[in-house]
Write a protein that holds these residues in place. Structure first.
Motif, PDB file in Angstrom:
ATOM      1  N   LYS A   8      -2.000   7.613 -19.771  1.00 40.07           N
ATOM      2  CA  LYS A   8      -1.739   6.541 -20.727  1.00 40.07           C
ATOM      3  C   LYS A   8      -1.512   7.079 -22.135  1.00 40.07           C
ATOM      4  CE  LYS A   8      -4.473   3.195 -18.170  1.00 40.07           C
ATOM      5  NZ  LYS A   8      -5.675   2.389 -18.124  1.00 40.07           N
ATOM      6  N   GLU A   9      -2.057   8.241 -22.438  1.00 43.87           N
ATOM      7  CA  GLU A   9      -1.941   8.798 -23.781  1.00 43.87           C
ATOM      8  C   GLU A   9      -0.557   9.360 -24.072  1.00 43.87           C
ATOM      9  OE1 GLU A   9      -5.143  11.596 -24.114  1.00 43.87           O
ATOM     10  OE2 GLU A   9      -6.567  10.122 -23.383  1.00 43.87           O
ATOM     11  N   CYS A  10       0.219   9.659 -23.030  1.00 48.63           N
ATOM     12  CA  CYS A  10       1.562  10.221 -23.202  1.00 48.63           C
ATOM     13  C   CYS A  10       2.618   9.151 -23.452  1.00 48.63           C
ATOM     14  CB  CYS A  10       1.975  11.015 -21.959  1.00 48.63           C
ATOM     15  SG  CYS A  10       0.994  12.497 -21.640  1.00 48.63           S
ATOM     16  N   ILE A  11       2.269   7.886 -23.224  1.00 53.17           N
ATOM     17  CA  ILE A  11       3.246   6.801 -23.248  1.00 53.17           C
ATOM     18  C   ILE A  11       2.948   5.842 -24.399  1.00 53.17           C
ATOM     19  CG2 ILE A  11       4.133   4.856 -21.913  1.00 53.17           C
ATOM     20  CD1 ILE A  11       3.371   6.479 -19.387  1.00 53.17           C
ATOM     21  N   LYS A  12       4.000   5.472 -25.140  1.00 51.96           N
ATOM     22  CA  LYS A  12       3.842   4.544 -26.260  1.00 51.96           C
ATOM     23  C   LYS A  12       3.523   3.133 -25.786  1.00 51.96           C
ATOM     24  CE  LYS A  12       7.020   7.017 -29.291  1.00 51.96           C
ATOM     25  NZ  LYS A  12       8.332   6.967 -29.966  1.00 51.96           N
ATOM     26  N   GLU A  13       4.339   2.604 -24.852  1.00 49.23           N
ATOM     27  CA  GLU A  13       4.157   1.239 -24.340  1.00 49.23           C
ATOM     28  C   GLU A  13       4.178   1.280 -22.821  1.00 49.23           C
ATOM     29  OE1 GLU A  13       6.501  -3.064 -24.216  1.00 49.23           O
ATOM     30  OE2 GLU A  13       7.239  -1.492 -25.536  1.00 49.23           O
ATOM     31  N   MET A  14       3.120   0.777 -22.191  1.00 44.29           N
ATOM     32  CA  MET A  14       3.044   0.781 -20.732  1.00 44.29           C
ATOM     33  C   MET A  14       3.969  -0.282 -20.147  1.00 44.29           C
ATOM     34  SD  MET A  14       0.943   3.183 -20.223  1.00 44.29           S
ATOM     35  CE  MET A  14       0.436   3.040 -18.545  1.00 44.29           C
ATOM     36  N   LEU A  15       4.747   0.109 -19.149  1.00 44.78           N
ATOM     37  CA  LEU A  15       5.635  -0.791 -18.412  1.00 44.78           C
ATOM     38  C   LEU A  15       6.468  -1.704 -19.319  1.00 44.78           C
ATOM     39  CD1 LEU A  15       3.224  -1.820 -15.527  1.00 44.78           C
ATOM     40  CD2 LEU A  15       5.299  -0.460 -15.287  1.00 44.78           C
ATOM     41  N   PRO A  16       7.259  -1.132 -20.238  1.00 46.27           N
ATOM     42  CA  PRO A  16       8.081  -2.004 -21.086  1.00 46.27           C
ATOM     43  C   PRO A  16       9.082  -2.792 -20.239  1.00 46.27           C
ATOM     44  CG  PRO A  16       8.776   0.281 -21.319  1.00 46.27           C
ATOM     45  CD  PRO A  16       7.517   0.285 -20.490  1.00 46.27           C
ATOM     46  N   GLU A  17       9.338  -4.025 -20.629  1.00 44.53           N
ATOM     47  CA  GLU A  17      10.315  -4.873 -19.926  1.00 44.53           C
ATOM     48  C   GLU A  17      11.709  -4.386 -20.318  1.00 44.53           C
ATOM     49  OE1 GLU A  17      12.419  -7.135 -17.772  1.00 44.53           O
ATOM     50  OE2 GLU A  17      10.256  -7.291 -17.577  1.00 44.53           O
ATOM     51  N   ARG A  18      12.521  -4.011 -19.315  1.00 38.79           N
ATOM     52  CA  ARG A  18      13.843  -3.440 -19.586  1.00 38.79           C
ATOM     53  C   ARG A  18      14.984  -4.359 -19.164  1.00 38.79           C
ATOM     54  NH1 ARG A  18      14.119   2.073 -19.950  1.00 38.79           N
ATOM     55  NH2 ARG A  18      16.098   1.641 -20.926  1.00 38.79           N
ATOM     56  N   GLY A  19      14.688  -5.620 -18.882  1.00 39.69           N
ATOM     57  CA  GLY A  19      15.746  -6.560 -18.524  1.00 39.69           C
ATOM     58  C   GLY A  19      16.438  -6.143 -17.235  1.00 39.69           C
ATOM     59  N   GLU A  20      17.731  -5.855 -17.335  1.00 39.61           N
ATOM     60  CA  GLU A  20      18.511  -5.449 -16.173  1.00 39.61           C
ATOM     61  C   GLU A  20      18.774  -3.941 -16.139  1.00 39.61           C
ATOM     62  OE1 GLU A  20      22.043  -7.814 -15.886  1.00 39.61           O
ATOM     63  OE2 GLU A  20      20.913  -9.603 -15.347  1.00 39.61           O
ATOM     64  N   MET A  21      18.062  -3.156 -16.925  1.00 35.84           N
ATOM     65  CA  MET A  21      18.279  -1.709 -17.007  1.00 35.84           C
ATOM     66  C   MET A  21      17.463  -0.985 -15.928  1.00 35.84           C
ATOM     67  SD  MET A  21      19.774   0.860 -18.431  1.00 35.84           S
ATOM     68  CE  MET A  21      20.459   0.291 -19.949  1.00 35.84           C
ATOM     69  N   CYS A  22      17.984  -0.975 -14.706  1.00 36.75           N
ATOM     70  CA  CYS A  22      17.345  -0.280 -13.583  1.00 36.75           C
ATOM     71  C   CYS A  22      17.958   1.104 -13.467  1.00 36.75           C
ATOM     72  CB  CYS A  22      17.575  -1.026 -12.262  1.00 36.75           C
ATOM     73  SG  CYS A  22      16.675  -2.554 -12.124  1.00 36.75           S
TER      74      CYS A  22
END
Length: 115
Positions: A8-22
């Motif tokens: 968790k310390e390496c990541i700014k925001e956990m599981l950001p919502e990316r819309g349709e960017m798969c």
């Protein structure tokens, strides 16, 4: 998705919502805070596995620090064809979550307001 250890310390925001960017490859580096172990600022992907069954494809890999190989998190991507629709999904603590559904027809019946 099999949830493995992640940092968790390496990541700014956990599981950001990316819309349709798969995305099936790469990393969302803007969300990488830096390696909590060595301070490195670059990530690599390792242990990529692709599994195909019929119309379904699943790709998994691991994000690690390029400098020390510290594990950041696991990445999961899937593609499937269901009832005439291409279904894409992604789940990764670094890259985020996204889902897309596209018709295999030229004109998407869901977009036609006259039905």
């Amino acid at each position: 998705l099999k949830k493995g250890k992640m940092c968790k310390e390496c990541i700014k925001e956990m599981l950001p919502e990316r819309g349709e960017m798969c995305v099936e490859s790469g990393s969302y580096v803007i969300n990488f805070a830096g390696c909590a172990k060595c301070g490195g600022k670059s990530v690599n992907t390792i242990d990529e596995k692709t599994e195909e069954t019929g119309d379904k494809e699943e790709i998994t890999y691991t994000h690690v620090c390029r400098a020390c190989q510290h594990k950041v998190c696991d990445h999961y991507y899937s593609f499937d064809v269901v009832d005439g629709y291409q279904e894409y999904s992604m789940e990764c603590n670094l890259c985020g979550t996204a889902e897309v559904s596209k018709s295999t027809e030229v004109d998407d019946p869901r977009q036609n307001k006259f039905y």
